[in-house]
Scaffold this active site. Structure first.
Site, PDB file in Angstrom:
ATOM      1  CB  CYS A   1      79.255   8.419  84.595  1.00 36.61           C
ATOM      2  SG  CYS A   1      80.191   8.090  83.101  1.00 36.61           S
ATOM      3  CG  HIS A   2      84.907   6.517  86.639  1.00 35.08           C
ATOM      4  ND1 HIS A   2      85.079   7.813  86.162  1.00 35.08           N
ATOM      5  CD2 HIS A   2      85.679   6.416  87.753  1.00 35.08           C
ATOM      6  CE1 HIS A   2      85.933   8.447  86.944  1.00 35.08           C
ATOM      7  NE2 HIS A   2      86.303   7.629  87.922  1.00 35.08           N
TER       8      HIS A   2
END
Length: 173
Positions: free
Chosen positions: A137-138
């Site tokens: 998700c980064h």
């Protein structure tokens, strides 16, 4: 009664802990040494009744080390188990297809997940992701290119994005 294993290793950006089910599937992971920060984000139906510390989690520990050493694809084949509604599940699958060094916006991420108007729901998928790194998700940014949020801190997110940038360069945020 489900029993899981956990291990914490040092990385260039701090301790990284993974919680793995008996079959080797990642249930939770993040840049912390605290299970108290990891276990609450695991879906209740998947949350283990007991977690036993181990020095090494085999392929999971190996993949984390290799990723931080620069082998960005090392995390790709590690199995992950999370539970949520249909859209969030789909969004987590899509997150695993966002290539390193090519972050995308929440808007584009929502479209990739099949619901272009569900930008807030796409952001919620990132916020509820228990398996950081393995479900990257980064790699999702705000539409203006700024970092947005990250459970493990913006400095960690910035390090990860720079680590994944082509030729070891820095991305613009």
């Amino acid at each position: 009664m489900s029993i899981a294993s956990s291990s914490t290793i040092d990385t260039p950006i701090g301790p990284f802990t993974a919680v793995v089910a008996g079959d080797g599937t990642v249930l939770a992971a993040g840049w912390t040494a605290s299970l108290d920060l990891l276990l609450p984000v695991v879906a209740p139906g998947l949350r283990p009744a007991e977690v036993r510390a181990r020095p090494d989690l085999g392929p999971v520990t190996d993949a984390v080390r290799r990723y931080h050493d620069g082998e960005l694809s090392a995390i790709d084949d590690i199995p992950v188990r999370q539970a949520s509604g249909e859209f969030i599940q789909r969004a987590w699958e899509v997150l695993r297809t966002v290539p390193p060094g090519k972050p995308t916006s929440y808007t584009d991420f929502a479209a990739l997940a099949g619901r272009p108007d569900a930008i807030r729901a796409a952001a919620a998928a990132c916020a509820r992701n228990a398996a950081a790194l393995f479900v990257p998700c980064h790699r999702i940014l705000r539409s203006d290119g700024s970092l947005g949020g990250f459970r493990w801190g913006l400095e960690t997110k910035r390090w990860l994005l720079d680590h994944e940038a082509p030729s070891g360069g820095q991305l613009q945020y």
